[in-house]
Design a protein around this motif. Structure first.
Motif, PDB file in Angstrom:
ATOM      1  N   HIS A 235     -11.787  -4.212  -3.324  1.00 30.33           N
ATOM      2  CA  HIS A 235     -11.330  -4.131  -2.266  1.00 30.33           C
ATOM      3  C   HIS A 235      -9.806  -4.555  -2.269  1.00 30.33           C
ATOM      4  O   HIS A 235     -10.384  -5.294  -2.792  1.00 30.33           O
ATOM      5  CB  HIS A 235     -12.261  -4.004  -1.487  1.00 30.33           C
TER       6      HIS A 235
ATOM      7  N   ASP B  49     -18.334  -0.168  -6.249  1.00 27.13           N
ATOM      8  CA  ASP B  49     -16.424  -0.833  -6.198  1.00 27.13           C
ATOM      9  C   ASP B  49     -15.734   0.084  -6.827  1.00 27.13           C
ATOM     10  O   ASP B  49     -14.599   0.662  -6.299  1.00 27.13           O
ATOM     11  CB  ASP B  49     -16.945  -2.040  -7.177  1.00 27.13           C
TER      12      ASP B  49
ATOM     13  N   THR C  10     -10.622   7.309  -3.223  1.00 27.34           N
ATOM     14  CA  THR C  10     -10.181   7.664  -1.561  1.00 27.34           C
ATOM     15  C   THR C  10      -7.914   8.487  -2.066  1.00 27.34           C
ATOM     16  O   THR C  10      -7.109   8.366  -1.175  1.00 27.34           O
ATOM     17  CB  THR C  10      -9.961   6.765  -0.548  1.00 27.34           C
ATOM     18  N   ILE C  11      -8.331   7.168  -3.572  1.00 25.02           N
ATOM     19  CA  ILE C  11      -6.505   7.118  -3.704  1.00 25.02           C
ATOM     20  C   ILE C  11      -6.433   7.955  -4.738  1.00 25.02           C
ATOM     21  O   ILE C  11      -7.619   8.702  -5.510  1.00 25.02           O
ATOM     22  CB  ILE C  11      -6.127   5.605  -4.460  1.00 25.02           C
TER      23      ILE C  11
ATOM     24  N   GLU D 269       0.352  -1.258  -0.541  1.00 24.20           N
ATOM     25  CA  GLU D 269       0.242  -0.346  -0.241  1.00 24.20           C
ATOM     26  C   GLU D 269       0.454   0.745  -0.295  1.00 24.20           C
ATOM     27  O   GLU D 269       0.530   2.341  -0.996  1.00 24.20           O
ATOM     28  CB  GLU D 269      -1.306  -0.313   1.073  1.00 24.20           C
TER      29      GLU D 269
ATOM     30  N   ASN E  82     -15.761   3.498  -6.728  1.00 28.40           N
ATOM     31  CA  ASN E  82     -16.138   4.676  -6.316  1.00 28.40           C
ATOM     32  C   ASN E  82     -15.144   4.310  -4.972  1.00 28.40           C
ATOM     33  O   ASN E  82     -14.917   5.474  -4.587  1.00 28.40           O
ATOM     34  CB  ASN E  82     -17.607   4.928  -5.783  1.00 28.40           C
ATOM     35  N   LEU E  83     -14.583   3.098  -4.884  1.00 32.88           N
ATOM     36  CA  LEU E  83     -13.282   2.467  -3.864  1.00 32.88           C
ATOM     37  C   LEU E  83     -11.733   2.873  -4.517  1.00 32.88           C
ATOM     38  O   LEU E  83     -11.120   4.039  -3.517  1.00 32.88           O
ATOM     39  CB  LEU E  83     -12.756   1.572  -3.851  1.00 32.88           C
ATOM     40  N   MET E  84     -12.499   3.593  -5.675  1.00 39.08           N
ATOM     41  CA  MET E  84     -11.101   4.195  -6.437  1.00 39.08           C
ATOM     42  C   MET E  84     -11.063   5.985  -5.919  1.00 39.08           C
ATOM     43  O   MET E  84      -9.851   6.591  -6.000  1.00 39.08           O
ATOM     44  CB  MET E  84     -11.080   4.364  -7.646  1.00 39.08           C
TER      45      MET E  84
ATOM     46  N   ASP F 152      -8.301   0.522  -2.051  1.00 35.36           N
ATOM     47  CA  ASP F 152      -9.249   1.820  -1.660  1.00 35.36           C
ATOM     48  C   ASP F 152      -7.599   1.916  -0.508  1.00 35.36           C
ATOM     49  O   ASP F 152      -7.690   2.966   0.033  1.00 35.36           O
ATOM     50  CB  ASP F 152      -9.840   1.606  -1.091  1.00 35.36           C
ATOM     51  N   THR F 153      -6.545   1.525  -0.130  1.00 32.06           N
ATOM     52  CA  THR F 153      -6.095   1.205   0.672  1.00 32.06           C
ATOM     53  C   THR F 153      -4.608   2.041   0.225  1.00 32.06           C
ATOM     54  O   THR F 153      -3.418   2.076   0.695  1.00 32.06           O
ATOM     55  CB  THR F 153      -5.473  -0.557   1.720  1.00 32.06           C
TER      56      THR F 153
END
Length: 187
Positions: A109, A132, A138-139, A92, A134-136, A112-113
């Motif tokens: 997932h 799913d 956060t990066i 990460e 939308n997890l992107m 997002d980490t």
């Protein structure tokens, strides 16, 4: 039937071909093995200086064995049988580019980490919903290749709507599916 090539065997063959110890190499290509590699394992720990690793075009079904690759910046896992990104989170803080096109990934997932990830190629997989995707958000992605996923294919008749939806969800994205996105624009 052939016995799969192990990571240990593939690394040994790579060393013979390249005349350099794998422990000193910055780029290691273990793609196109015959018989194909089916499992990632702790033998990857030998690649202590590796910055770019390719395991593309094998028969790997899950991501593992990466925890000791502290210098890894680019990981290529295209054209395998991977169904989940679980296992990638150990990178990460270092991984900047992840290429997992032509696999069987439905859920994104733990993408997002991935704090350092800038380039993500997840084209031709099985991602089908915005949850799913939308997890992107956060990066700090700069480039995304997403063509060939059921979610993107829903917009096949109207690429502009697709680009607008992506732009709304990932406003800092610079490239989408190979096209440069204009700053302060919806497309």
């Amino acid at each position: 039937m052939f016995k799969p090539t192990s990571i240990k065997e593939a690394i040994s063959l790579w060393q013979l071909k390249n005349s350099i110890p794998a422990s000193e190499a910055h780029e290691v290509g273990l793609q196109f093995q015959w018989p194909p590699i089916e499992k990632m394992d702790s033998s990857l720990a030998r690649l202590v200086e590796c910055r770019k690793l390719s395991l593309s075009t094998n028969l790997i079904d899950r991501i593992s064995g990466l925890g000791t690759l502290k210098n890894l910046k680019v990981l290529e896992l295209s054209r395998n049988k991977i169904g989940t990104l679980i296992g990638i989170e150990v990178l990460e803080n270092t991984l900047e580019e992840l290429i997992v096109s032509y696999n069987y990934i439905e859920k994104l997932h733990p993408i997002d980490t991935m704090k350092a990830l800038k380039v993500f190629n997840v084209s031709n997989n099985l991602v089908k919903d915005w949850v799913d995707f939308n997890l992107m958000a956060t990066i700090k992605l700069e480039s995304l290749s997403f063509l060939g996923n059921p979610l993107q294919e829903r917009f096949a008749d109207d690429g502009l709507v697709y680009k607008m939806e992506v732009r709304k969800r990932l406003p800092n994205l610079k490239y989408l599916d190979g096209d440069q996105l204009k700053k302060n624009s919806y497309i």
